[in-house]
Design a protein around this motif. Structure first.
Motif, short mmCIF file in Angstrom:
data_model
loop_
_atom_site.label_atom_id
_atom_site.label_comp_id
_atom_site.label_asym_id
_atom_site.label_seq_id
_atom_site.Cartn_x
_atom_site.Cartn_y
_atom_site.Cartn_z
N LYS A 143 0.81 -1.22 0.00
CA LYS A 143 0.00 0.00 0.00
C LYS A 143 0.84 1.27 0.00
CE LYS A 143 -3.97 -2.08 2.22
NZ LYS A 143 -4.80 -2.15 3.41
N LYS A 144 1.88 1.30 0.82
CA LYS A 144 2.69 2.51 0.91
C LYS A 144 3.43 2.79 -0.40
CE LYS A 144 6.21 4.72 3.70
NZ LYS A 144 7.15 4.59 4.82
N GLU A 145 3.98 1.74 -1.00
CA GLU A 145 4.77 1.91 -2.22
C GLU A 145 3.96 2.41 -3.41
OE1 GLU A 145 6.85 -0.85 0.49
OE2 GLU A 145 4.80 -0.64 -0.19
N ILE A 146 2.68 2.09 -3.46
CA ILE A 146 1.85 2.56 -4.58
C ILE A 146 0.90 3.68 -4.16
CG2 ILE A 146 1.99 0.36 -5.79
CD1 ILE A 146 -0.86 -0.24 -4.81
N ALA A 147 1.13 4.24 -2.97
CA ALA A 147 0.38 5.37 -2.42
C ALA A 147 -1.09 5.03 -2.16
CB ALA A 147 0.50 6.60 -3.31
N ALA A 148 -1.41 3.76 -2.05
CA ALA A 148 -2.79 3.36 -1.75
C ALA A 148 -3.17 3.77 -0.34
CB ALA A 148 -2.96 1.86 -1.94
N ASP A 149 -2.21 3.80 0.58
CA ASP A 149 -2.51 4.21 1.95
C ASP A 149 -3.01 5.65 2.00
OD1 ASP A 149 0.02 5.16 1.22
OD2 ASP A 149 0.87 4.91 3.23
N ARG A 150 -2.42 6.54 1.20
CA ARG A 150 -2.88 7.94 1.15
C ARG A 150 -4.26 8.03 0.52
NH1 ARG A 150 2.42 10.70 -1.23
NH2 ARG A 150 1.74 9.30 -2.85
N PHE A 151 -4.50 7.22 -0.51
CA PHE A 151 -5.81 7.22 -1.15
C PHE A 151 -6.89 6.77 -0.17
CE2 PHE A 151 -9.27 5.26 -3.50
CZ PHE A 151 -9.57 6.24 -4.44
N ILE A 152 -6.60 5.71 0.60
CA ILE A 152 -7.56 5.19 1.57
C ILE A 152 -7.84 6.23 2.65
CG2 ILE A 152 -7.89 3.45 3.38
CD1 ILE A 152 -6.31 1.52 1.52
N GLU A 153 -6.81 6.94 3.11
CA GLU A 153 -6.99 8.00 4.11
C GLU A 153 -7.83 9.14 3.54
OE1 GLU A 153 -3.29 9.39 5.70
OE2 GLU A 153 -2.72 7.39 6.37
N SER A 154 -7.63 9.49 2.28
CA SER A 154 -8.37 10.59 1.66
C SER A 154 -9.81 10.23 1.33
CB SER A 154 -7.67 11.03 0.36
OG SER A 154 -6.37 11.47 0.62
N HIS A 155 -10.08 8.94 1.11
CA HIS A 155 -11.41 8.49 0.70
C HIS A 155 -11.84 7.27 1.53
CE1 HIS A 155 -10.84 11.08 -2.79
NE2 HIS A 155 -9.68 10.47 -3.00
N PRO A 156 -12.07 7.44 2.82
CA PRO A 156 -12.39 6.29 3.67
C PRO A 156 -13.72 5.63 3.33
CG PRO A 156 -12.69 8.34 4.88
CD PRO A 156 -12.07 8.69 3.57
N HIS A 157 -14.60 6.32 2.64
CA HIS A 157 -15.90 5.74 2.29
C HIS A 157 -15.84 4.93 0.99
CE1 HIS A 157 -15.48 9.71 0.48
NE2 HIS A 157 -16.27 9.30 -0.49
N PHE A 158 -14.72 4.96 0.28
CA PHE A 158 -14.55 4.13 -0.92
C PHE A 158 -14.11 2.74 -0.48
CE2 PHE A 158 -13.35 7.69 -4.15
CZ PHE A 158 -14.52 8.36 -3.86
N ASP A 159 -15.05 1.82 -0.32
CA ASP A 159 -14.69 0.49 0.17
C ASP A 159 -14.97 -0.61 -0.84
OD1 ASP A 159 -17.43 0.31 0.23
OD2 ASP A 159 -17.59 -0.13 2.36
N GLY A 160 -15.36 -0.27 -2.06
CA GLY A 160 -15.55 -1.26 -3.10
C GLY A 160 -16.98 -1.79 -3.22
N ARG A 161 -17.86 -1.36 -2.35
CA ARG A 161 -19.24 -1.83 -2.45
C ARG A 161 -19.88 -1.32 -3.73
NH1 ARG A 161 -21.33 -2.06 3.73
NH2 ARG A 161 -19.26 -2.43 4.57
N GLY A 162 -20.61 -2.21 -4.38
CA GLY A 162 -21.29 -1.85 -5.62
C GLY A 162 -20.40 -1.93 -6.85
N VAL A 163 -19.17 -2.35 -6.70
CA VAL A 163 -18.23 -2.45 -7.81
C VAL A 163 -18.22 -3.88 -8.34
CG1 VAL A 163 -15.80 -2.26 -8.47
CG2 VAL A 163 -16.78 -0.61 -6.87
N LEU A 164 -18.30 -4.02 -9.65
CA LEU A 164 -18.24 -5.33 -10.29
C LEU A 164 -16.94 -5.41 -11.08
CD1 LEU A 164 -19.74 -7.96 -10.90
CD2 LEU A 164 -20.72 -6.83 -12.89
N ILE A 165 -16.17 -6.45 -10.85
CA ILE A 165 -14.87 -6.61 -11.50
C ILE A 165 -14.84 -7.94 -12.24
CG2 ILE A 165 -12.39 -6.88 -11.10
CD1 ILE A 165 -12.75 -5.24 -8.56
N ALA A 166 -14.35 -7.92 -13.47
CA ALA A 166 -14.14 -9.15 -14.24
C ALA A 166 -12.66 -9.50 -14.16
CB ALA A 166 -14.56 -8.96 -15.68
N ILE A 167 -12.37 -10.75 -13.85
CA ILE A 167 -10.98 -11.20 -13.76
C ILE A 167 -10.76 -12.28 -14.80
CG2 ILE A 167 -9.23 -12.30 -12.31
CD1 ILE A 167 -10.72 -11.15 -9.89
N PHE A 168 -9.79 -12.06 -15.66
CA PHE A 168 -9.41 -13.05 -16.66
C PHE A 168 -8.11 -13.66 -16.19
CE2 PHE A 168 -11.96 -9.91 -18.83
CZ PHE A 168 -12.86 -10.70 -19.52
#
Length: 88
Positions: free
Chosen positions: A34-59
C-alpha cells in the motif's frame, strides 16, 4: 548458493536486511504494498470508498473459486458470480 543468503547484509544495503524478520504480518504486508503505490494515502483521503457496488471481471486461470476469502463480501453477498473454465 553463493550470494543468495537471505537475510544477510551484503554491505551495500546498509544493513537493512540484517534486521528483517519474515513473519505472517510482514509476509501479508508484502502481498499488498500500500505505501509503495500510495494506496494508503488514497484510503486515508477516501475512507468511504470500500468497493461496495463495484463489479470486477478477472481473466485469470490461477484463481481458486473455492478459496475461503473469495466466498462472500463484508455484507454477505457472493464475491464470485460466475466461473467459465475451458481448455484450448
Amino acid at each position: 548458493m553463493p550470494g543468495s543468503s537471505f537475510g544477510e547484509s551484503s554491505g551495500d544495503d546498509n544493513g537493512r536486511l540484517s534486521n528483517f524478520k519474515l513473519n505472517e504480518s510482514t509476509f501479508l504486508a508484502s502481498l499488498m504494498p500500500k505505501k509503495e503505490i500510495a494506496a494508503d494515502r488514497f484510503i486515508e483521503s477516501h475512507p468511504h470508498f470500500d468497493g461496495r457496488g463495484v463489479l470486477i471481471a478477472i481473466f485469470d486461470s490461477g484463481i481458486d473459486p473455492a478459496a475461503a476469502g473469495l466466498q462472500v463480501t463484508s455484507d454477505g453477498k457472493p464475491k464470485i458470480l460466475d466461473v467459465l473454465d475451458w481448455y484450448l
